[in-house]
Motif scaffolding. Sequence first.
Motif, mmCIF file in Angstrom:
data_model
loop_
_atom_site.group_PDB
_atom_site.id
_atom_site.type_symbol
_atom_site.label_atom_id
_atom_site.label_comp_id
_atom_site.label_asym_id
_atom_site.label_seq_id
_atom_site.Cartn_x
_atom_site.Cartn_y
_atom_site.Cartn_z
ATOM 1 N N PRO A 190 0.847 -1.194 0.000
ATOM 2 C CA PRO A 190 0.000 0.000 0.000
ATOM 3 C C PRO A 190 0.884 1.246 0.000
ATOM 4 O O PRO A 190 1.919 1.278 0.652
ATOM 5 N N TYR A 191 0.479 2.262 -0.753
ATOM 6 C CA TYR A 191 1.319 3.442 -0.901
ATOM 7 C C TYR A 191 0.437 4.684 -1.072
ATOM 8 O O TYR A 191 -0.636 4.610 -1.678
ATOM 9 N N THR A 192 0.882 5.803 -0.540
ATOM 10 C CA THR A 192 0.199 7.076 -0.712
ATOM 11 C C THR A 192 1.052 7.953 -1.610
ATOM 12 O O THR A 192 2.151 8.350 -1.231
ATOM 13 N N GLN A 193 0.538 8.249 -2.805
ATOM 14 C CA GLN A 193 1.271 9.051 -3.780
ATOM 15 C C GLN A 193 0.959 10.526 -3.549
ATOM 16 O O GLN A 193 -0.190 10.908 -3.379
ATOM 17 N N GLY A 194 1.992 11.368 -3.516
ATOM 18 C CA GLY A 194 1.817 12.804 -3.360
ATOM 19 C C GLY A 194 1.790 13.272 -1.922
ATOM 20 O O GLY A 194 1.433 14.407 -1.644
ATOM 21 N N LYS A 195 2.165 12.425 -0.992
ATOM 22 C CA LYS A 195 2.129 12.786 0.423
ATOM 23 C C LYS A 195 3.175 13.853 0.756
ATOM 24 O O LYS A 195 2.894 14.796 1.489
ATOM 25 N N LYS A 196 4.380 13.720 0.219
ATOM 26 C CA LYS A 196 5.445 14.683 0.512
ATOM 27 C C LYS A 196 5.137 16.076 -0.039
ATOM 28 O O LYS A 196 5.271 17.068 0.685
ATOM 29 N N PRO A 197 4.702 16.191 -1.310
ATOM 30 C CA PRO A 197 4.350 17.541 -1.796
ATOM 31 C C PRO A 197 3.194 18.170 -1.008
ATOM 32 O O PRO A 197 3.205 19.374 -0.757
ATOM 33 N N ALA A 198 2.215 17.367 -0.598
ATOM 34 C CA ALA A 198 1.093 17.900 0.185
ATOM 35 C C ALA A 198 1.586 18.442 1.515
ATOM 36 O O ALA A 198 1.146 19.496 1.985
ATOM 37 N N TYR A 199 2.528 17.751 2.130
ATOM 38 C CA TYR A 199 3.099 18.199 3.397
ATOM 39 C C TYR A 199 3.879 19.500 3.210
ATOM 40 O O TYR A 199 3.766 20.430 4.014
ATOM 41 N N LEU A 200 4.671 19.594 2.133
ATOM 42 C CA LEU A 200 5.442 20.809 1.865
ATOM 43 C C LEU A 200 4.536 22.011 1.610
ATOM 44 O O LEU A 200 4.798 23.116 2.092
ATOM 45 N N PHE A 210 1.573 22.410 2.819
ATOM 46 C CA PHE A 210 1.020 22.761 4.119
ATOM 47 C C PHE A 210 2.015 23.592 4.925
ATOM 48 O O PHE A 210 1.647 24.572 5.573
ATOM 49 N N LEU A 211 3.308 23.236 4.878
ATOM 50 C CA LEU A 211 4.322 23.998 5.595
ATOM 51 C C LEU A 211 4.503 25.402 5.021
ATOM 52 O O LEU A 211 4.696 26.364 5.755
ATOM 53 N N LEU A 212 4.439 25.508 3.702
ATOM 54 C CA LEU A 212 4.695 26.795 3.054
ATOM 55 C C LEU A 212 3.520 27.769 3.176
ATOM 56 O O LEU A 212 3.722 28.944 3.465
ATOM 57 N N ILE A 213 2.304 27.308 2.931
ATOM 58 C CA ILE A 213 1.176 28.239 2.947
ATOM 59 C C ILE A 213 0.273 28.071 4.168
ATOM 60 O O ILE A 213 -0.628 28.865 4.381
ATOM 61 N N GLY A 214 0.534 27.033 4.945
ATOM 62 C CA GLY A 214 -0.226 26.835 6.178
ATOM 63 C C GLY A 214 -1.638 26.346 5.965
ATOM 64 O O GLY A 214 -2.469 26.406 6.866
ATOM 65 N N PHE A 215 -1.942 25.870 4.778
ATOM 66 C CA PHE A 215 -3.277 25.378 4.471
ATOM 67 C C PHE A 215 -3.146 24.019 3.796
ATOM 68 O O PHE A 215 -2.395 23.883 2.834
ATOM 69 N N PRO A 216 -3.839 23.026 4.286
ATOM 70 C CA PRO A 216 -3.687 21.698 3.682
ATOM 71 C C PRO A 216 -4.392 21.598 2.331
ATOM 72 O O PRO A 216 -5.545 21.984 2.194
ATOM 73 N N LEU A 217 -3.684 21.129 1.352
ATOM 74 C CA LEU A 217 -4.259 20.804 0.047
ATOM 75 C C LEU A 217 -4.147 19.294 -0.120
ATOM 76 O O LEU A 217 -3.052 18.749 -0.137
ATOM 77 N N PHE A 218 -5.275 18.648 -0.222
ATOM 78 C CA PHE A 218 -5.286 17.186 -0.248
ATOM 79 C C PHE A 218 -5.285 16.690 -1.693
ATOM 80 O O PHE A 218 -6.316 16.349 -2.243
ATOM 81 N N PHE A 219 -4.130 16.668 -2.291
ATOM 82 C CA PHE A 219 -4.020 16.188 -3.661
ATOM 83 C C PHE A 219 -3.210 14.894 -3.745
ATOM 84 O O PHE A 219 -2.583 14.609 -4.743
ATOM 85 N N TYR A 220 -3.252 14.115 -2.709
ATOM 86 C CA TYR A 220 -2.550 12.836 -2.740
ATOM 87 C C TYR A 220 -3.562 11.723 -3.008
ATOM 88 O O TYR A 220 -4.759 11.888 -2.841
ATOM 89 N N LYS A 221 -3.039 10.563 -3.483
ATOM 90 C CA LYS A 221 -3.888 9.414 -3.814
ATOM 91 C C LYS A 221 -3.369 8.176 -3.092
ATOM 92 O O LYS A 221 -2.162 7.962 -3.009
ATOM 93 N N ASN A 222 -4.294 7.372 -2.608
ATOM 94 C CA ASN A 222 -3.941 6.087 -1.997
ATOM 95 C C ASN A 222 -4.085 4.991 -3.037
ATOM 96 O O ASN A 222 -5.013 5.019 -3.849
ATOM 97 N N GLY A 223 -3.161 4.052 -3.003
ATOM 98 C CA GLY A 223 -3.209 2.939 -3.950
ATOM 99 C C GLY A 223 -2.149 1.909 -3.601
ATOM 100 O O GLY A 223 -1.750 1.769 -2.446
ATOM 101 N N MET A 224 -1.697 1.208 -4.610
ATOM 102 C CA MET A 224 -0.677 0.170 -4.452
ATOM 103 C C MET A 224 0.535 0.539 -5.297
ATOM 104 O O MET A 224 0.396 1.181 -6.342
ATOM 105 N N LYS A 225 1.727 0.131 -4.825
ATOM 106 C CA LYS A 225 2.962 0.415 -5.550
ATOM 107 C C LYS A 225 3.800 -0.849 -5.614
ATOM 108 O O LYS A 225 3.961 -1.556 -4.619
#
Length: 131
Positions: A95-105, A107-122
């Motif tokens: 199981p893998y979450t794609q886009g988790k690191k950019p979403a976290y960054l 959130f750190l930069l603008i202080g607002f969460p943008l949920f553009f990550y996807k859960n799936g398999m890798k």
Amino acid sequence: MHWVVAETYSFPYEAQIARTQLEAMAIPARIENEHTINMDWLYSNALGGVRLLVPQEYLSLAQSILAQDFSQDVDQILGSEQISCPQCGSTEVEPYTQGKKPAYLVFLLIGFPLFFYKNGMKCKKCQYFWN
């Protein structure tokens, strides 16, 4: 009825699983220190862990049940299906979450969460991601 320690655990959820196993076999069981350790898990070692207690007359039976590994039984009941990679056919997938690191960054930069990550398999071999 005299209660004795059948097993100790570091975390309350482990003790809950063990208690459920014993109760399924009609062995009475109770848990001690669960709520204290839930509130502050650093007390676990100081208190001797989360203790699973059973009546004295059930002690040896309870310990033998807790020592068994039922994972193969679960696989047979549920029919463990092997998932394979659609790209290369490998069964080494996770199981893998794609886009988790950019979403976290973001959130750190603008202080607002943008949920553009996807859960799936890798696939571990070819790194292919799918839903």
